[in-house]
Design an enzyme around this catalytic site. Structure first.
Site, PDB file in Angstrom:
ATOM      1  N   CYS A   1      41.906  41.676  60.763  1.00  0.00           N
ATOM      2  CA  CYS A   1      42.159  42.328  59.471  1.00  0.00           C
ATOM      3  C   CYS A   1      42.464  43.817  59.646  1.00  0.00           C
ATOM      4  CB  CYS A   1      40.949  42.164  58.550  1.00  0.00           C
ATOM      5  SG  CYS A   1      40.661  40.475  58.008  1.00  0.00           S
TER       6      CYS A   1
ATOM      7  N   HIS B   1      37.063  38.829  63.825  1.00  0.00           N
ATOM      8  CA  HIS B   1      36.686  39.884  62.890  1.00  0.00           C
ATOM      9  C   HIS B   1      37.026  41.254  63.464  1.00  0.00           C
ATOM     10  CE1 HIS B   1      34.688  37.804  59.635  1.00  0.00           C
ATOM     11  NE2 HIS B   1      33.993  37.059  60.498  1.00  0.00           N
TER      12      HIS B   1
END
Length: 230
Positions: A198, A124
């Site tokens: 991301c 993440h």
């Protein structure tokens, strides 16, 4: 009176919505981070306890084959000195949502740690401990170190973070083959590392990719690599 009542009602609804938004942000920024940090600390401690009670590393390396990675289970710890002296995260098998809430996730089907091919790991960027928040800080020559309790593996970053689309799955192929073929620093098979997260920080429209190659290995019995403090 009716107009004032409507205006007051709308104002109260706006205040309530604003309060709920603030609570949601606090939950995302703080509570999920606290829970993720605890979960990652638990996974690291469990690994270290397992390694501490296992037969000597040299005996295991010589006498037994490396165990298969088990889905959702930790098998290594990653250290990136560039991201801080205390930065270390567990690496678990798989990239399911629940798995990535407890650490970094190894893409199933990519190379094993230290093996020929592409050892690819996702994490993440934000929420759930923000493990790869600072991935763009990595520069060529930076080291990424991993241990499986038997061996230390030192990978060296080869180029700054590369921005691509989520469907660019070629970045984790054994010989990385992104949509933009000029982006890859490799032209022949080797022992590679790929880190993915991301982009932007609070979105997922793109992916940041960092590549490195295996530079060195050493048995854990010889001590920690010099790049790690302590």
């Amino acid at each position: 009176m009716t107009g004032r009542l409507i205006l007051r009602t709308l104002s109260e609804l706006c205040l309530t919505a604003g309060a709920l938004t603030v609570l949601l942000v606090v939950h995302l920024l703080l509570w999920t981070g606290v829970r993720a940090d605890r979960a990652m600390d638990h996974e690291v401690a469990a690994l270290q306890d397992t390694w501490a009670t296992a037969p000597p590393a040299a005996t295991r390396a010589a006498a037994t084959p490396a165990p298969a990675y088990r889905d959702g289970r930790p098998f290594a710890i990653m250290y990136i000195p560039r991201l801080g002296a205390d930065w270390h995260k567990p690496v678990l098998e798989g990239t399911a949502t629940g798995t990535l809430r407890r650490g970094l996730g190894h893409y199933a089907g990519t190379a094993r740690l230290g093996a020929t091919g592409n050892f690819a790991v996702a994490g993440h960027r934000r929420t759930y401990g923000d493990p790869f928040k600072d991935l763009p800080r990595l520069r060529p020559g930076d080291e990424v170190l991993l241990t499986d309790g038997v061996t230390w593996y030192t990978y060296v970053i080869d180029k700054p973070a590369y921005l691509t689309l989520p469907d660019d799955t070629g970045v984790i192929e054994p010989l990385p083959a992104p949509l933009d073929r000029s982006a890859t620093p490799y032209s022949a098979p080797g022992r590679y590392l790929t880190l993915t997260t991301c982009d932007p920080e609070w979105g997922h429209s793109h992916r940041l990719i960092v590549w490195g190659h295996l530079d060195a290995t050493r048995p854990v019995g010889e001590g920690m690599p010099t790049a790690l403090p302590g």
